[in-house]
Enzyme design. Structure first.
Site, short mmCIF file in Angstrom:
data_model
loop_
_atom_site.label_atom_id
_atom_site.label_comp_id
_atom_site.label_asym_id
_atom_site.label_seq_id
_atom_site.Cartn_x
_atom_site.Cartn_y
_atom_site.Cartn_z
N TYR A 158 0.91 -1.55 0.06
CA TYR A 158 0.03 0.02 -0.33
C TYR A 158 0.98 1.38 -0.05
CZ TYR A 158 -3.39 3.52 1.66
OH TYR A 158 -4.66 4.63 1.36
N GLY A 189 -4.67 12.37 6.50
CA GLY A 189 -4.44 11.24 7.19
C GLY A 189 -5.14 9.72 7.34
#
Ligand SMILES: NC(=O)c1ccc[n+]([C@@H]2O[C@H](COP(=O)([O-])OP(=O)(O)OC[C@H]3O[C@@H](n4cnc5c(N)ncnc54)[C@H](O)[C@@H]3O)[C@@H](O)[C@H]2O)c1
Length: 252
Positions: A158, A189
């Site tokens: 990822y 985030g």
């Protein structure tokens, strides 16, 4: 505010029917854009969401697209040109995430991650980039992740895909900028969406304790950054940037 108006612009948002993408689609529509909410295998759900927005006065249509599939992306592009006209704004929001320790990471899972998060952005961008260049106007926004910078355990695939997207953003911006096509990214985030739904309370508590904000973000705290980058005047001088609404997780 005039400098953030998207009036007269057409925006394509992949992953536009869920999470961060949906919030961006809604905000773009509220600021005057015609929005194509791209979904993946969720025709009914996407149409229902679009119908609700249309009822509130928004100009929203849906389109199906598997961003990993070249033919599917091409169909989206051809349909858009035929039915909508020029596309001015593209948000590459489609993405997947999984947690796998590196020693168990299969080639298949690595390829799946790259295929959606990186190849997908490449294919969809390629579909619209030349048209934007020809018209000497475009806004491309890639949804990366703060993990592109800081990394984390069990997510090498990822993190690599999102770091790749940041590099893609920077490199392509050199080719777009002389033609009025800006290419930028957003590195959120942790945000409360389906993507984080499967994680345990312990994991969440551990993450909260590491975040200066002390909580995860909300989708509506990410979308305004996309509006800034998408807007004609407000976004014009952002070139190859990655903006970071991330609760302080990474400070650059
Ligand atoms: N939620 C977070 O904490 C977080 C943090 C940083 C970055 N992001 C990124 O934000 C983006 C949106 O994620 P989200 O959190 O809103 O989760 P989400 O699961 O709601 O959105 C992901 C979207 O990608 C779509 N998608 C998956 N595979 C696809 C394919 N092959 N073709 C087309 N679409 C496909 C899904 O249908 C979904 O709409 C992703 O790129 C994700 O990596 C999320």
């Amino acid at each position: 505010m005039e400098s953030f108006s998207l009036k007269g612009k057409t925006a394509v948002v992949t992953g536009g029917n869920t999470g961060i993408g949906f919030s961006i689609a809604k905000l773009f529509a509220a600021n005057g854009a015609r929005v194509v909410m791209c979904h993946f295998n969720d025709q009914e759900g996407a149409r229902e969401l679009a119908a609700q927005l249309v009822q509130q006065g928004a100009d929203v249509v849906t389109a199906e697209c598997d961003v990993t599939d070249e033919a599917s992306v091409q169909r989206l592009g051809e349909w858009a040109i035929h039915d909508l006209g020029p596309v001015d704004i593209l948000v590459n929001g489609a993405g997947i995430c999984s947690e796998v320790p590196f020693s168990q990471l299969s080639v298949k899972e690595w390829d799946r991650m790259m295929s959606v998060n990186l190849r997908g952005a490449f294919l969809v961008t390629r579909q619209f980039f030349d048209g934007m260049k020809e018209r000497r106007y475009g806004r491309i926004i890639n949804i990366a992740s703060q993990l592109a910078y800081k990394g984390t355990t069990d997510a090498a695939h990822y993190c690599a895909s999102k770091a790749g997207l940041v590099g893609f953003t920077r490199a392509l911006s050199y080719e777009g900028a002389p033609f009025g096509v800006t290419v930028n990214a957003i590195a959120p985030g942790p945000v409360e969406t389906a993507m984080l739904a499967g994680f345990t309370d312990e994991w969440r508590a551990m993450k909260f304790s590491q975040l200066p904000a002390g909580r995860f973000g909300k989708v509506d705290e990410i979308a305004p950054t996309a509006l800034l980058l998408a807007s004609e005047t407000g976004g014009a001088y952002f070139i190859g940037q990655t903006l970071s609404p991330n609760g302080g997780d990474v400070m650059l």
